[in-house]
Write an enzyme that holds these catalytic residues in place. Structure first.
Site, short mmCIF file in Angstrom:
data_model
loop_
_atom_site.label_atom_id
_atom_site.label_comp_id
_atom_site.label_asym_id
_atom_site.label_seq_id
_atom_site.Cartn_x
_atom_site.Cartn_y
_atom_site.Cartn_z
N GLY A 1 -39.21 -14.24 -33.10
CA GLY A 1 -38.05 -13.62 -32.46
C GLY A 1 -36.77 -14.40 -32.64
O GLY A 1 -35.68 -13.84 -32.57
N GLU B 1 -42.09 -43.67 -35.35
CA GLU B 1 -41.93 -44.74 -34.37
C GLU B 1 -41.65 -44.22 -32.95
O GLU B 1 -41.87 -44.92 -31.99
CB GLU B 1 -40.84 -45.72 -34.80
CG GLU B 1 -39.46 -45.12 -34.90
CD GLU B 1 -38.43 -46.12 -35.39
OE1 GLU B 1 -37.28 -46.00 -34.95
OE2 GLU B 1 -38.77 -47.01 -36.18
N ARG C 1 -27.53 -12.46 -33.70
CA ARG C 1 -28.85 -13.09 -33.68
C ARG C 1 -28.65 -14.60 -33.69
O ARG C 1 -27.95 -15.13 -34.55
CB ARG C 1 -29.69 -12.68 -34.90
CG ARG C 1 -29.96 -11.18 -34.98
CD ARG C 1 -30.92 -10.75 -33.90
NE ARG C 1 -31.30 -9.36 -34.07
CZ ARG C 1 -31.10 -8.43 -33.15
NH1 ARG C 1 -30.52 -8.73 -32.02
NH2 ARG C 1 -31.49 -7.19 -33.38
N GLU D 1 -51.57 -39.48 -37.53
CA GLU D 1 -51.77 -39.14 -36.12
C GLU D 1 -53.15 -39.48 -35.59
O GLU D 1 -53.32 -39.69 -34.40
CB GLU D 1 -51.46 -37.66 -35.88
CG GLU D 1 -49.99 -37.35 -36.06
CD GLU D 1 -49.58 -36.00 -35.49
OE1 GLU D 1 -50.42 -35.29 -34.90
OE2 GLU D 1 -48.38 -35.67 -35.63
#
Length: 181
Positions: free
Chosen positions: A115, A140, A37, A96
């Site tokens: 997954g 930045e 995995r 933001e």
């Protein structure tokens, strides 16, 4: 115990970066066979569905190098070490969007790509938005354009694939039910 559990036999970290780390694990499957995995570790993130006093949703448009295009998204960001989800939500909204809110409500948490990654995003709604005169500076290397629009305009951006990421599509579905009540 989960009947489909995969028991880790070995785990090797291949890369540790600022945002993610990558590891490969050998696992024993429920039938006794082995498999590999490739897994991405992420500290988790918070996403905010900001709704203005006149019922518009505040989105950010920014370039996403992984897709080589700009996307319209809800504000979001990685949870910093030692930081609570709530503090991350407050910080990311201001950095933001330049907005602040004292009306945060937790909506739901969800896995983004189970997954191969363990990233969980915690979704909040922010109401009672107030523009901040001197907002905290964001990253930045982050260039953002604000978009405020109605739920109908957001739905059209989904159709036009300007909104293309799962967290934002998920949030728009929440907003649709919320704003049409």
């Amino acid at each position: 115990m989960d009947r489909f559990e995969e028991k880790t036999l070995t785990s090797t970290t291949l890369y540790e970066g600022k945002v993610i780390s990558l590891r490969v694990e050998e696992v024993e499957l429920p039938d006794g066979k082995w498999a590999k995995r490739e897994l991405v570790d992420h500290p988790g993130a918070v996403a905010i569905l900001p709704i203005t006093n006149d019922g518009k949703i505040v989105f950010v448009e920014q370039y996403r190098k992984a897709l080589n295009r700009s996307l319209v998204e809800i504000p979001a960001g990685k949870i910093e070490p030692g930081e609570s989800k709530e503090i991350t939500a407050i910080r990311e909204l201001e950095e933001e969007t330049g907005y602040r809110s004292d009306q945060f409500t937790y909506l739901q948490s969800f896995a983004t790509s189970p997954g191969f990654a363990n990233e969980i995003i915690h979704l909040y709604i922010a109401r009672g938005l107030e523009k901040v005169e001197k907002p905290a500076e964001g990253d930045e290397d982050e260039f953002i354009h604000l978009i405020e629009c109605t739920i109908e305009e957001a739905e059209q951006m989904l159709v036009d694939e300007r909104i293309y990421d799962a967290k934002t599509a998920f949030a728009v579905l929440f907003a649709k039910n919320l704003l049409k009540q």
